[in-house]
Design an enzyme around this catalytic site. Structure first.
Site, mmCIF file in Angstrom:
data_model
loop_
_atom_site.group_PDB
_atom_site.id
_atom_site.type_symbol
_atom_site.label_atom_id
_atom_site.label_comp_id
_atom_site.label_asym_id
_atom_site.label_seq_id
_atom_site.Cartn_x
_atom_site.Cartn_y
_atom_site.Cartn_z
ATOM 1 N N GLN A 276 -32.116 3.241 90.838
ATOM 2 C CA GLN A 276 -33.386 2.545 90.604
ATOM 3 C C GLN A 276 -33.171 1.116 90.119
ATOM 4 O O GLN A 276 -34.109 0.427 89.754
ATOM 5 C CB GLN A 276 -34.223 3.330 89.587
ATOM 6 C CG GLN A 276 -34.647 4.699 90.125
ATOM 7 C CD GLN A 276 -35.206 5.612 89.046
ATOM 8 O OE1 GLN A 276 -35.289 5.257 87.873
ATOM 9 N NE2 GLN A 276 -35.606 6.811 89.458
ATOM 10 N N HIS B 287 -34.177 4.912 85.493
ATOM 11 C CA HIS B 287 -35.082 4.672 84.339
ATOM 12 C C HIS B 287 -34.834 3.334 83.638
ATOM 13 O O HIS B 287 -34.710 3.271 82.420
ATOM 14 C CB HIS B 287 -35.005 5.834 83.340
ATOM 15 C CG HIS B 287 -35.442 7.150 83.935
ATOM 16 N ND1 HIS B 287 -35.556 8.287 83.197
ATOM 17 C CD2 HIS B 287 -35.793 7.484 85.198
ATOM 18 C CE1 HIS B 287 -35.955 9.297 83.976
ATOM 19 N NE2 HIS B 287 -36.102 8.818 85.207
ATOM 20 N N GLU C 64 -48.249 9.826 82.729
ATOM 21 C CA GLU C 64 -49.236 9.532 81.687
ATOM 22 C C GLU C 64 -49.815 8.131 81.838
ATOM 23 O O GLU C 64 -49.119 7.203 82.219
ATOM 24 C CB GLU C 64 -48.559 9.587 80.304
ATOM 25 C CG GLU C 64 -47.911 10.914 79.984
ATOM 26 C CD GLU C 64 -47.153 10.882 78.659
ATOM 27 O OE1 GLU C 64 -47.069 9.807 78.027
ATOM 28 O OE2 GLU C 64 -46.658 11.959 78.260
ATOM 29 N N TYR D 146 -45.156 7.929 71.576
ATOM 30 C CA TYR D 146 -45.790 8.530 72.762
ATOM 31 C C TYR D 146 -45.100 9.828 73.199
ATOM 32 O O TYR D 146 -45.402 10.363 74.255
ATOM 33 C CB TYR D 146 -45.917 7.486 73.884
ATOM 34 C CG TYR D 146 -46.969 6.472 73.476
ATOM 35 C CD1 TYR D 146 -46.669 5.439 72.589
ATOM 36 C CD2 TYR D 146 -48.303 6.634 73.851
ATOM 37 C CE1 TYR D 146 -47.653 4.581 72.121
ATOM 38 C CE2 TYR D 146 -49.288 5.771 73.395
ATOM 39 C CZ TYR D 146 -48.954 4.754 72.527
ATOM 40 O OH TYR D 146 -49.943 3.923 72.054
ATOM 41 N N TYR E 72 -37.130 19.627 86.263
ATOM 42 C CA TYR E 72 -37.209 19.778 87.720
ATOM 43 C C TYR E 72 -36.825 21.209 88.135
ATOM 44 O O TYR E 72 -37.274 21.708 89.138
ATOM 45 C CB TYR E 72 -36.310 18.753 88.427
ATOM 46 C CG TYR E 72 -36.874 17.356 88.324
ATOM 47 C CD1 TYR E 72 -37.974 16.963 89.100
ATOM 48 C CD2 TYR E 72 -36.352 16.433 87.432
ATOM 49 C CE1 TYR E 72 -38.511 15.699 88.991
ATOM 50 C CE2 TYR E 72 -36.887 15.155 87.311
ATOM 51 C CZ TYR E 72 -37.967 14.796 88.095
ATOM 52 O OH TYR E 72 -38.506 13.546 87.974
HETATM 53 CA CA LIG Z 1 -45.948 11.077 76.246
#
Ligand SMILES: [Ca+2]
Length: 358
Positions: free
Chosen positions: A73, A140, A232, A242, A253
Site C-alpha cells: 500500500q 496501513h 468507521e 477510537y 479475516y
Molecule cells: Ca474504532
C-alpha cells in the site's frame, strides 16, 4: 398510494447522477487537490504528480519523481495546497518512504511551478515530518492530510503493528496535528505528557484514509478501514481514543472477534459503521447547491464495494446512506468537491471523473 406514485417517489429519493470522464491512463491516482476552478493536481502512487485541466480535459506532467516505497500500500499518497498557494506556490504531500530496511509515512512540502511551455515542476522539496517508529511492513500507511492557515492535520495507519495504535509513544494509528513546519501543534492534548508523542491529536485508529474539516462547523471527521467489517466514520475530538485494537465491529479475516468486543466505556463510538466493509478511501463534505440530493452530506469512495458512498447525518447522528455507481465497478480512491461545485473522483483503474446532476 398507487403503485405508480410509489415508484415515482422511490426514483425521486435517489435520482441518478451523471458521470463524465475527465482523464484516463493515470497510474493509481491517490490524491486530488484543486489548484483553481480549472486545474486539479493529482498524485500517482508511483511517485508522480499530474495536473489535469477539468475544462479542456488535458493532462500535464510534473517533471519530478518522488522516490517512494511502492510495495503493497506504499507510494505517493495525499496532496493538499497551502492556503496561501497563490502567493507561495506551496503544496504539502504524504508518501511512504524507505529508511534502511524499514518504511514509514512522511509529510513533505514543495513549490509547484508552471513553466512557460505549460509543463510543471516541483522546487524546494522538503521532508517535514517522519512518523515514528519506522517498521518493516508494506501496509496501513494511511494517509490523508488537511491543510488550514495554521495547521496540518495528518492521518497515519497502524502499519500492521496493532498495539502501536494505543501507544502514545508512537505515531502509528493516529490523527496528528502539526504546525506548518511539520512540528507538533502547541494546542495538542499530549504535548506536556512524558513519553507521549506531542504531535498526536487522537489515537486508536486502524488505517484512516479519509479526512475532512467541515468549514461551517469546524468539525474534523475521518473514516478508517476496519478489518473484516467495521469500517468507521468518526467525529475526531481532541485526545480521544477510537478503540483499535481494543474494540472493533469487525472481525479477523479468518473469523474470530477482535479485542474486548464492539464497544467500551471511554472509547469513542463511531457515527456510522460499515458491516460488511466497503473499504473507504477519500472523503469530502459536500455543501454546494449544484447537486441538491448530495447537499450537506459526506461522500466517500469505496474500493472493495466499488461505489460512491453518501452519508447524511441529522443532529450529529447517522440518518441515511446511499450508494451510487455500484454497477460501474470502479474502485474509488479519492473524492473531492471542485471549486465549481461538482464532485470529482479518481479510480484505481486510472480514471478521473466528474459527477453532476442529470
Ligand atoms: Ca474504532
Amino acid at each position: 398510494m398507487s403503485l405508480i406514485v410509489f415508484l415515482f417517489s422511490l426514483v425521486a429519493l435517489a435520482s441518478p447522477l451523471k458521470l463524465e470522464l475527465i482523464a484516463e491512463n493515470l497510474v493509481i491516482p491517490w490524491g486530488i487537490a484543486f489548484i483553481d476552478s480549472e486545474r486539479a493536481l493529482i498524485t500517482e502512487k508511483t511517485g508522480i504528480f499530474k495536473v489535469v485541466n477539468v475544462k479542456t480535459k488535458k493532462t500535464f506532467p510534473v517533471k519530478n519523481k518522488i522516490s517512494v516505497f511502492t510495495s503493497g500500500q506504499g507510494g505517493l499518497l495525499d496532496v493538499a495546497l497551502d492556503t496561501d498557494f497563490k502567493k507561495n506556490n506551496k503544496i504539502y504531500f504524504t508518501y511512504a518512504k524507505e529508511i534502511k530496511d524499514d518504511q514509514t509515512t512522511v509529510l513533505a512540502s514543495a513549490e509547484l511551478i508552471q513553466n512557460p511551455d505549460s509543463s510543471y515542476e516541483l522546487k524546494n522539496i522538503n521532508d517535514l515530518f517522519f512518523a515514528q517508529p519506522a517498521v518493516d511492513a508494506s501496509i496501513h500507511f494511511g494517509s490523508r492530510i488537511v491543510v488550514t492557515a495554521s495547521e496540518i492535520w495528518m492521518t497515519v495507519g497502524d502499519r500492521n503493528q496493532r498495539d502501536l495504535a494505543q501507544d502514545l509513544n508512537a505515531h502509528m494509528g493516529k490523527v496528528l496535528k502539526l504546525d506548518k513546519n511539520g512540528k507538533a501543534h502547541p494546542s495538542n492534548p499530549f504535548i506536556n505528557q512524558k513519553g507521549a508523542k506531542p504531535e498526536i491529536w487522537s489515537y486508536g485508529h486502524r488505517n484512516p484514509q479519509g479526512l475532512v474539516l467541515i468549514e461551517k462547523t469546524g468539525e474534523l471527521w475521518a473514516h478508517e478501514h476496519g478489518p473484516r467489517g467495521g469500517d468507521e466514520l468518526n467525529l475526531i475530538t481532541k485526545g480521544a481514543n477510537y478503540g483499535w485494537p481494543v474494540v472493533s465491529h469487525g472481525r479477523e479475516y479468518w473469523g474470530p472477534s477482535i479485542g474486548e468486543g464492539k464497544e467500551k466505556s471511554g472509547i469513542q463510538k463511531s457515527v456510522h459503521i460499515y458491516v460488511p466493509s466497503i473499504a473507504p478511501c477519500g472523503l469530502t463534505y459536500y455543501s454546494s447547491d449544484k447537486i441538491p440530493q448530495l447537499k450537506d452530506s459526506f461522500l466517500i469512495g469505496a474500493l472493495k464495494l466499488t461505489h460512491l458512498n453518501q452519508v447524511k447525518l441529522q443532529d450529529g447522528k447517522f440518518l441515511k446512506e446511499n450508494r451510487f455507481f455500484e454497477k460501474e465497478e470502479l474502485r474509488i480512491r479519492d473524492v473531492e468537491t471542485g471549486p465549481d461545485g461538482f464532485i470529482y473522483f479518481t479510480t484505481d483503474s486510472g480514471l478521473f471523473y466528474r459527477v453532476s446532476s442529470i
